[in-house]
Motif scaffolding. Structure first.
Motif, PDB file in Angstrom:
ATOM      1  N   ALA A  48      25.223 123.732   5.735  1.00 22.76           N
ATOM      2  CA  ALA A  48      24.762 122.506   7.228  1.00 22.76           C
ATOM      3  C   ALA A  48      23.104 122.598   7.045  1.00 22.76           C
ATOM      4  O   ALA A  48      22.643 122.155   6.712  1.00 22.76           O
ATOM      5  CB  ALA A  48      25.560 122.978   8.092  1.00 22.76           C
ATOM      6  N   ALA A  49      23.052 124.056   7.431  1.00 25.88           N
ATOM      7  CA  ALA A  49      21.617 124.175   7.592  1.00 25.88           C
ATOM      8  C   ALA A  49      20.922 123.378   6.159  1.00 25.88           C
ATOM      9  O   ALA A  49      19.300 123.263   5.614  1.00 25.88           O
ATOM     10  CB  ALA A  49      20.898 125.398   7.858  1.00 25.88           C
ATOM     11  N   GLU A  94      17.829 121.198   4.683  1.00 26.06           N
ATOM     12  CA  GLU A  94      16.678 121.601   4.349  1.00 26.06           C
ATOM     13  C   GLU A  94      15.881 120.753   2.796  1.00 26.06           C
ATOM     14  O   GLU A  94      15.115 120.202   2.577  1.00 26.06           O
ATOM     15  CB  GLU A  94      16.727 123.496   4.253  1.00 26.06           C
ATOM     16  N   ASP A  95      17.404 120.726   2.384  1.00 20.52           N
ATOM     17  CA  ASP A  95      17.119 119.932   0.732  1.00 20.52           C
ATOM     18  C   ASP A  95      16.539 118.439   1.035  1.00 20.52           C
ATOM     19  O   ASP A  95      16.011 118.365   0.313  1.00 20.52           O
ATOM     20  CB  ASP A  95      18.494 120.513   0.043  1.00 20.52           C
ATOM     21  N   LEU A  96      17.419 117.963   2.100  1.00 20.14           N
ATOM     22  CA  LEU A  96      17.251 116.783   2.169  1.00 20.14           C
ATOM     23  C   LEU A  96      16.154 117.034   2.643  1.00 20.14           C
ATOM     24  O   LEU A  96      15.209 115.537   2.235  1.00 20.14           O
ATOM     25  CB  LEU A  96      18.704 116.023   2.991  1.00 20.14           C
ATOM     26  N   ALA A 153      13.102 122.674   8.365  1.00 23.07           N
ATOM     27  CA  ALA A 153      12.188 121.720   7.597  1.00 23.07           C
ATOM     28  C   ALA A 153      11.168 121.381   8.229  1.00 23.07           C
ATOM     29  O   ALA A 153       9.962 121.137   8.048  1.00 23.07           O
ATOM     30  CB  ALA A 153      13.150 120.401   7.791  1.00 23.07           C
ATOM     31  N   ARG A 154      11.005 121.364  10.017  1.00 23.22           N
ATOM     32  CA  ARG A 154       9.555 121.149  11.003  1.00 23.22           C
ATOM     33  C   ARG A 154       8.764 121.908  10.066  1.00 23.22           C
ATOM     34  O   ARG A 154       7.397 122.266  10.262  1.00 23.22           O
ATOM     35  CB  ARG A 154       9.764 121.190  12.015  1.00 23.22           C
ATOM     36  N   ALA A 155       9.555 123.376  10.674  1.00 23.73           N
ATOM     37  CA  ALA A 155       9.067 124.788  10.109  1.00 23.73           C
ATOM     38  C   ALA A 155       7.645 123.900   8.959  1.00 23.73           C
ATOM     39  O   ALA A 155       6.018 125.111   8.525  1.00 23.73           O
ATOM     40  CB  ALA A 155       9.255 125.862  10.456  1.00 23.73           C
ATOM     41  N   ASN A 156       8.037 123.725   7.741  1.00 24.81           N
ATOM     42  CA  ASN A 156       7.293 123.480   6.387  1.00 24.81           C
ATOM     43  C   ASN A 156       7.379 122.419   6.655  1.00 24.81           C
ATOM     44  O   ASN A 156       6.753 121.330   4.654  1.00 24.81           O
ATOM     45  CB  ASN A 156       8.981 123.142   5.516  1.00 24.81           C
ATOM     46  N   ILE A 163      13.035 115.369   9.135  1.00 25.70           N
ATOM     47  CA  ILE A 163      14.452 114.626   9.332  1.00 25.70           C
ATOM     48  C   ILE A 163      15.503 115.183  10.387  1.00 25.70           C
ATOM     49  O   ILE A 163      15.230 115.699  11.660  1.00 25.70           O
ATOM     50  CB  ILE A 163      15.074 115.324   7.855  1.00 25.70           C
ATOM     51  N   ARG A 164      16.508 113.800  10.611  1.00 21.34           N
ATOM     52  CA  ARG A 164      17.500 113.722  11.570  1.00 21.34           C
ATOM     53  C   ARG A 164      18.180 113.740  10.239  1.00 21.34           C
ATOM     54  O   ARG A 164      18.552 112.323   9.967  1.00 21.34           O
ATOM     55  CB  ARG A 164      17.218 112.601  12.506  1.00 21.34           C
TER      56      ARG A 164
END
Length: 386
Positions: A92-93, A97-99, A141-144, A148-149
């Motif tokens: 799930a994580a 990330e990928d999306l 994702a935010r760290a990169n 996304i939600r």
């Protein structure tokens, strides 16, 4: 380069464009390397390949059969390695990330909790592991630098008899990461009407649900999903084209079911590459999305199963741009349709459209205009002023 060609978005613009994804299966989007890792960690020895690159190719080739039933067989391997809390959390994580890395700003990802109980997890433990994984993926994702939600759709398998139980589970975890319900699996022989108790329960609870319909079985599947079950959206729904007649002179006549779907603005969760693999369309050029978009159906673009189809949202858009000459305006139209159709409160959908999607596409259009002006500067007005 002609103005028509230069007006088309580039692959980089498509990747950066904000996207909305409504139809994506968690067990159909694993990284091949993750499948190999989890199989090794959990002692699963059934993989046809243990090299990640070769395994990715195998999944795509096995799914590219023209048969929905054969396509679904590939999931035996991914589900087999998703039986522990740690595995579900990781998958799930990585999904989130990928999306996000592909520019998806909102996604609804579906999975069937009943398919992840072989190692002793309860239905509740499955849901909680996946929800926690999605939240972790959002943080990464935010760290990169991505936003996304992700909301979860809990799926019941249409050949099983646990739909009401899964619907009740979806309702218990409503507002805790689960945004709705779905049924999936082979359509032929397993109509959605077998699960009327689940749909009646969800309607009493004012909850949202979509139904896989009109992918392989055709118009009766769509009619039952809408008129007997009351689906908010159609999972695929591509076979609505069977109720649309195009004459030799190009004139179009809609049957009553197609008219109803268009008039009621019922969202179609179209998945072009997947539809080619399962035989619902013969090519991108022949995919009904071109006609359905022209007729202003509520079309959305989706991935279905990124691993099996070797795809992501950017690739889906690239295929459509190449085939139908779609511009950024077209891609924004599909994206706004997706956000309008999401299982989120109205104000949150509106905020995403006005604060994220429209500004994102406006920025891309501004960049295109700047490039055009730099490449084709206006001619000097010197003597022309006379």
């Amino acid at each position: 380069m002609t103005s028509e060609i230069s007006n088309l978005p580039t692959a980089e613009q498509i990747r950066r464009a904000p996207k909305v994804l409504l139809h994506d299966h968690l067990d159909g989007g694993l990284r091949p390397g993750t499948v190999v890792d989890l199989a090794r960690e959990n002692g699963y020895q059934g993989l046809p390949e243990t090299d990640p690159e070769k395994l990715g190719i195998w999944f795509r080739e096995a799914a590219d059969s023209g048969s929905l039933e054969r396509y679904l067989e590939t999931f035996a391997h991914t589900c087999a390695v998703m039986q522990t809390r740690e595995a579900l959390f990781r998958v799930a994580a990585e999904c989130a990330e990928d999306l996000a890395a592909d520019g998806v700003v909102y996604a609804e990802v579906r999975y069937a909790p009943e398919q992840h109980l072989e190692a002793g997890l309860s239905l509740e433990e499955v849901v909680e592991a996946v929800n926690e994984g999605f939240r972790e993926g959002e943080r990464r994702a935010r760290a990169n630098g991505h936003r996304i939600r992700v909301g979860a759709l809990l799926t019941a398998m249409r050949h099983a008899a646990r739909a009401l139980e899964i619907a009740e589970l979806a309702n218990r975890y409503r507002d805790l990461g689960v945004v709705g319900f779905d049924i999936a699996g082979a359509e032929a022989g397993y109509p959605p009407t077998r699960h009327l108790d689940a749909f009646e329960y969800l309607k009493r609870e004012n909850n949202h649900f979509t139904i896989h319909a009109g992918e392989a079985f055709g118009l009766p599947s769509i009619w039952q999903a809408l008129q007997w079950c009351g689906a908010d959206r159609l999972g695929h729904g591509v076979r609505i084209i069977d109720d649309i007649e195009v004459a030799d002179d190009g004139s179009v006549t809609l049957g009553r079911l197609a008219s109803y779907v268009r008039d009621k603005r019922i969202p179609l969760e179209l998945c072009p590459t997947s539809n080619l693999q399962t035989g619902a369309a013969a090519s991108y050029a022949e995919h009904p999305i071109g006609l359905l978009r022209r007729l202003q159906f509520r079309c959305t673009v989706n991935t279905d199963n990124r691993l099996m189809s070797g795809t992501n949202m950017s690739r889906e858009f690239e295929h459509l741009v190449k085939t139908f000459r779609y511009t950024l305006d077209d891609l924004q139209w599909f994206t706004v349709n997706g956000m309008k159709s999401a299982f989120l409160p109205f104000d949150e959908r509106l905020a995403m459209i006005n604060d994220v999607i429209k500004p994102g596409y406006a920025e891309l259009r501004s960049e295109w205009l700047f490039r055009q002006s730099a490449t084709n500067p206006a001619p000097s007005r010197g003597s022309d002023a006379e």
